[in-house]
Scaffold this active site. Structure first.
Site, PDB file in Angstrom:
ATOM      1  N   GLY A   1       0.790  -1.225   0.000  1.00  0.00           N
ATOM      2  CA  GLY A   1       0.000   0.000   0.000  1.00  0.00           C
ATOM      3  C   GLY A   1       0.820   1.272   0.000  1.00  0.00           C
ATOM      4  N   SER A   2       1.996   1.246  -0.612  1.00  0.00           N
ATOM      5  CA  SER A   2       2.766   2.494  -0.643  1.00  0.00           C
ATOM      6  C   SER A   2       2.107   3.524  -1.561  1.00  0.00           C
ATOM      7  CB  SER A   2       4.228   2.246  -1.045  1.00  0.00           C
ATOM      8  OG  SER A   2       4.333   1.884  -2.392  1.00  0.00           O
TER       9      SER A   2
ATOM     10  N   HIS B   1       0.279   0.851 -13.200  1.00  0.00           N
ATOM     11  CA  HIS B   1       1.017  -0.326 -13.638  1.00  0.00           C
ATOM     12  C   HIS B   1       2.486   0.047 -13.796  1.00  0.00           C
ATOM     13  CE1 HIS B   1       1.590  -4.239 -15.447  1.00  0.00           C
ATOM     14  NE2 HIS B   1       2.313  -3.665 -16.397  1.00  0.00           N
TER      15      HIS B   1
ATOM     16  N   ILE C   1      -7.334 -10.473 -11.168  1.00  0.00           N
ATOM     17  CA  ILE C   1      -7.911 -10.279 -12.501  1.00  0.00           C
ATOM     18  C   ILE C   1      -9.399 -10.037 -12.280  1.00  0.00           C
ATOM     19  CG2 ILE C   1      -8.378 -11.356 -14.736  1.00  0.00           C
ATOM     20  CD1 ILE C   1      -5.480 -11.432 -14.590  1.00  0.00           C
ATOM     21  N   LEU C   2      -9.950  -9.015 -12.925  1.00  0.00           N
ATOM     22  CA  LEU C   2     -11.352  -8.643 -12.677  1.00  0.00           C
ATOM     23  C   LEU C   2     -12.236  -9.086 -13.843  1.00  0.00           C
ATOM     24  CD1 LEU C   2     -10.424  -5.107 -11.399  1.00  0.00           C
ATOM     25  CD2 LEU C   2     -11.319  -6.987 -10.005  1.00  0.00           C
TER      26      LEU C   2
ATOM     27  N   GLU D   1       5.743   6.383  -9.180  1.00  0.00           N
ATOM     28  CA  GLU D   1       4.324   6.026  -9.031  1.00  0.00           C
ATOM     29  C   GLU D   1       3.669   6.926  -7.983  1.00  0.00           C
ATOM     30  OE1 GLU D   1       3.454   1.848  -8.552  1.00  0.00           O
ATOM     31  OE2 GLU D   1       5.235   1.267  -9.669  1.00  0.00           O
TER      32      GLU D   1
ATOM     33  N   THR E   1     -10.130  -1.004 -18.326  1.00  0.00           N
ATOM     34  CA  THR E   1     -11.107  -1.607 -19.231  1.00  0.00           C
ATOM     35  C   THR E   1     -10.956  -3.119 -19.112  1.00  0.00           C
ATOM     36  OG1 THR E   1      -9.580  -1.620 -21.091  1.00  0.00           O
ATOM     37  CG2 THR E   1     -10.974   0.334 -20.859  1.00  0.00           C
TER      38      THR E   1
HETATM   39  C1  GRF Z   1       3.062  -1.131  -7.639  1.00  0.00           C
HETATM   40  O1  GRF Z   1       4.266  -1.413  -8.298  1.00  0.00           O
HETATM   41  C2  GRF Z   1       1.966  -0.932  -8.644  1.00  0.00           C
HETATM   42  O2  GRF Z   1       2.400  -0.335  -9.813  1.00  0.00           O
HETATM   43  C3  GRF Z   1       1.543  -2.340  -8.908  1.00  0.00           C
HETATM   44  O3  GRF Z   1       1.616  -2.988  -7.678  1.00  0.00           O
HETATM   45  C4  GRF Z   1       2.557  -2.326  -6.846  1.00  0.00           C
HETATM   46  C5  GRF Z   1       1.854  -1.919  -5.592  1.00  0.00           C
HETATM   47  O4  GRF Z   1       2.726  -1.412  -4.639  1.00  0.00           O
HETATM   48  N1  GRF Z   1       0.239  -2.368  -9.537  1.00  0.00           N
HETATM   49  P1  GRF Z   1       2.135  -0.767  -3.299  1.00  0.00           P
HETATM   50  O5  GRF Z   1       1.266  -1.816  -2.639  1.00  0.00           O
HETATM   51  O6  GRF Z   1       1.370   0.454  -3.690  1.00  0.00           O
HETATM   52  O7  GRF Z   1       3.340  -0.450  -2.469  1.00  0.00           O
END
Ligand code: GRF
Length: 213
Positions: free
Chosen positions: A13-14, A110, A93-94, A175, A142
């Site tokens: 959850g960063s 992603h 996967i949704l 991110e 999507t």
């Molecule tokens: C991140 O690399 C994100 O891009 C991917 O999963 C990871 C989640 O990291 N979808 P965090 O749990 O937010 O630290």
């Protein structure tokens, strides 16, 4: 009225933390109303609780099928009446039904320069391919896995001797910058999904997203 956001997680959850920190500013236009995890030991749940955000756990293993899990998840999410659903390391996967229910109001992040490397092990794949740059993309969700229209993309140089872990860490730092930004754009009404495309302030966003510098 602030935009109501439900965040879905499976792990650390960063990215959730980056959103919590952004939303702590009074002028941020979105508020996180709940965090939902499919794993009871996800550290992101602790982060949410530390910030006084409602949490829920829905263990996918307790459901007989993907369809039943997704239906229960949808009901749980909708009980918080979100304007936006944010996938932040949600490792499921949704189903198409689920995705279509939130079409235009669900974002994912992603760790690659989409359309490169959908799926897993993106950092390793970028290193093995000898790419000079790697990065991360925020996109609308999507039914196609990691295939929805890109919103914003941050590039990260791949350095000599990079390992998967080192590269992942540098990508993650980016991110944490682009996800709160994309959520802000959505909450401000600058970012919309229309005709299968992502639009920013009235213009179609290019296929690889707005470049974040
Ligand atoms: C991140 O690399 C994100 O891009 C991917 O999963 C990871 C989640 O990291 N979808 P965090 O749990 O937010 O630290």
């Amino acid at each position: 009225m602030k935009t109501r956001v439900v965040v879905l997680i499976s792990g650390s959850g960063s990215n959730l933390q980056a959103l919590i920190d952004a939303a702590a500013n009074a002028d941020y236009p979105a508020q996180i109303v709940a965090v939902i995890s499919n794993k009871s030991d996800a550290y992101g749940l602790v982060r949410a609780q530390n910030s006084g955000i409602a949490t829920a756990v829905l263990d996918h293993k307790a459901f007989a099928s993907r369809e039943e899990f997704d239906a229960a998840l949808r009901d749980k999410i909708d009980s918080y009446q979100p304007d936006l659903v944010v996938l932040a390391g949600f490792m499921r996967i949704l189903t198409a039904d689920f995705v279509n229910h939130y079409l235009g109001r669900m974002l994912n992040i992603h760790p690659s320069l989409l359309p490169l490397y959908p799926g897993l092990h993106t950092h390793r794949r970028a290193i093995e391919a000898g790419d000079a740059t790697h990065g991360a993309t925020v996109h609308f969700v999507t039914a196609e896995l990691d295939g929805g229209p890109a919103v914003v993309q941050a590039e990260v140089p791949v350095e000599q001797g990079d390992t998967e872990e080192l590269l992942a860490k540098r990508v993650l730092a980016q991110e944490h910058r682009i996800y709160p930004l994309a959520v802000r754009w959505f909450a401000d009404g600058d970012l919309v999904f229309r005709d299968g495309k992502a639009w920013y302030k009235g213009d179609v966003i290019p296929a690889s997203g707005i470049k974040f510098k």
